[in-house]
Design an enzyme around this catalytic site. Structure first.
Site, PDB file in Angstrom:
ATOM      1  CE  LYS A 169      -1.518   3.000   2.143  1.00 13.95           C
ATOM      2  NZ  LYS A 169      -1.442   4.491   1.909  1.00 13.95           N
ATOM      3  N   GLY A 200      -4.704   3.617  -2.246  1.00 11.32           N
ATOM      4  CA  GLY A 200      -5.877   4.108  -1.533  1.00 11.32           C
ATOM      5  C   GLY A 200      -5.513   4.955  -0.332  1.00 11.32           C
ATOM      6  N   GLY A 206      -4.506   0.727   5.062  1.00 10.80           N
ATOM      7  CA  GLY A 206      -3.575   0.326   6.103  1.00 10.80           C
ATOM      8  C   GLY A 206      -4.265  -0.404   7.239  1.00 10.80           C
ATOM      9  CD  GLU A 244      12.209   4.839   9.265  1.00 15.07           C
ATOM     10  OE1 GLU A 244      12.132   5.771  10.111  1.00 15.07           O
ATOM     11  OE2 GLU A 244      12.190   5.022   8.045  1.00 15.07           O
ATOM     12  CB  CYS A 278      12.012   9.926   9.356  1.00 15.67           C
ATOM     13  SG  CYS A 278      13.022   8.687   8.518  1.00 15.67           S
ATOM     14  CD  GLU A 376       9.146  13.313  12.371  1.00 14.44           C
ATOM     15  OE1 GLU A 376      10.113  12.811  11.777  1.00 14.44           O
ATOM     16  OE2 GLU A 376       8.118  12.674  12.654  1.00 14.44           O
TER      17      GLU A 376
END
Length: 469
Positions: A169, A200, A206, A244, A278, A376
């Site tokens: 996905k 999608g 998910g 991750e 990240c 973040e």
């Protein structure tokens, strides 16, 4: 390219909903493609195909798996320029960054996974037993928008080489690179159902994969918040989970270090890809009595990055990926101003025409308890934080819910000593460079498991002990 189809059971097929998601070029807001808005029914079809294929694929020889993947890797090499151009358009990355950061390193990583598979010993003989490593089963791969090729390579390539079947996905924002890879897998001649692509919405697809009883593993890359939710759903059926997640990584600059190198290395991670990385070094921790000197280096080096439309191949920094990301980063810049941080470089963005452009921002006089230092931001925003003692520098670096990456610049022995005290999954020391054989992943809320290298390959294997005479 069949962007308006899903890839299930070895065929390009229509999505069940008949609806589509439009893909926007963030540099000019033009719609460049559309992909199916998949749903739970599509996930069911893909998982069923993968489950059936696994019955035989798990026993396919390693040599055959390698032969097929080598065709895919050759296709990646042959299509490197095309993928670069697609990433420029769907992500807004500059051409140089798309080519040198997004494409070629991860073709190299795909090649490296093939080498690992060729040399990997799937069985180890002990005195009274044999320890085998076997494929997990059906793997659901959930990949982010910010590195559309890297994160697919880190999941799909080792998973297939290890004997798993995959349902991928990709991000709904940057799915086009995934379609290029899917086309290469199709042309390589994999058995039906071994690999499947369902595009999608993140939550819908998910969540369906995470909850599905016939999915054996979820490999997810994205925000810590989203990863926490995916893991919670996956644990309903005790799936294997690899995560991750986010980061707020620190560069620690020690006295006697190369300040120019420290600043350039830090700015490269924060400015390039528009800070949408990240493991960017978004906190620069510097000696208080060297602040003025380091600030002047930041200002001077920042002038060397060209900002603008990524269609211009001389540009280094393009737009953010979406309206949502623009609004988020703008809000954080406003928060930084309201918290009393001093803006050394940049400005508060006004509008977002013709695209989602935010010039790099550097805040100084930042304390580690400010929101801009703790959360973040995922944009080109750097926080400069002063320290008085080496112990305090380490404490600042470690004072985070994250532990993904970092860097230390200073006299070699001292830099190595400090690096060992920082709790993070990877750390660069002075002129250290990325190693394709090394694992990548985080401590604390930056994730579970590793990607890359042998350790990343083994994430997609289960351990079986066979007691023998």
């Amino acid at each position: 390219m069949k962007y308006e189809k899903l890839y299930i059971n070895g065929e390009w097929v229509d999505g069940s909903s008949g609806e589509f998601i439009e893909i926007e070029n963030p540099a000019n807001k033009q719609i460049i493609a559309r992909v199916p808005k998949g749903n739970a029914g599509d996930v069911d079809r893909a998982v069923e195909a993968a489950k059936m294929a696994f019955k035989t694929w798990q026993f396919e020889s390693v040599e055959k798996r390698i032969e097929l993947m080598e065709k895919v890797v050759q296709g990646l090499n042959d299509n490197a320029e095309h993928m670069t151009e697609v990433i420029v358009k769907e992500l807004g990355s500059s051409y140089r960054v798309a080519k040198e950061v997004h494409v070629f390193p991860f073709i190299e990583e795909a090649e490296n996974y093939v080498k690992i598979a060729k040399n990997y010993n799937f069985e180890k003989r002990l005195e009274k037993s044999i320890v085998r490593r076997e494929p997990v089963g059906v793997v659901g791969g959930l990949t982010p928008w910010n590195f559309p090729l890297e994160q697919i390579v880190k999941k799909v390539v080792p998973a297939l080489l290890a004997g798993n079947c995959v349902v991928l996905k990709p991000s709904q924002i940057t799915p086009l690179t995934a379609y290029i890879l899917t086309d290469l897998i199709d042309k390589a001649g994999y058995p039906k159902g071994v690999y499947n692509l369902v595009s999608g919405r993140g939550a819908e697809i998910g969540n369906a994969l995470a909850l599905h009883g016939d999915v054996d593993m979820i490999s997810f890359t994205g925000s810590t918040e989203a990863g926490r939710e995916v893991a919670r759903l996956a644990l309903n059926t005790i799936k294997k989970v690899a995560l991750e997640l986010g980061g707020k990584s620190a560069t620690v600059v020690l006295k006697g270090g190369d300040y120019d190198l420290a600043v350039s290395s830090t700015l490269d991670t924060v400015y390039l890809n528009s800070g949408q990385t990240c493991n960017a070094f978004t906190r620069l921790v510097v000696p208080r009595d060297e602040m003025a000197k380091i600030e002047s280096i930041i200002v001077e080096q920042s002038k060397g990055y060209k900002f603008g439309n990524p269609e211009d191949k001389s540009v280094d920094i393009g737009p953010l990926v979406s309206q949502k990301q623009f609004d988020k980063v703008k809000e954080y810049i406003e928060i930084g101003v309201s918290e009393g941080a001093r803006m050394l470089v940049g400005e508060v963005p006004e509008g977002c025409e013709p695209g989602y452009y935010v010039r790099p921002v550097v805040f100084t006089d930042v304390t580690n308890d400010m929101r801009i230092a703790k959360e973040e931001i995922f944009g080109p925003v750097l926080c400069v934080i002063p320290y008085d003692t080496e112990q305090e520098a380490v404490q600042i670096a470690n004072d985070s819910i994250y532990g993904l990456a970092g860097a230390v610049f200073g006299p070699e022995d001292k830099a190595n000593e400090v690096a060992r005290k920082i709790r993070t999954g990877s750390i660069f020391i002075n002129e250290g460079e990325w190693d394709v054989n090394a694992p990548f992943g985080g401590y604390k809320q930056s994730g579970i498991g590793r990607e890359g290298g042998v350790e990343g390959f083994e994430e997609f294997l289960e351990i079986k002990t066979m007691y023998v005479k």
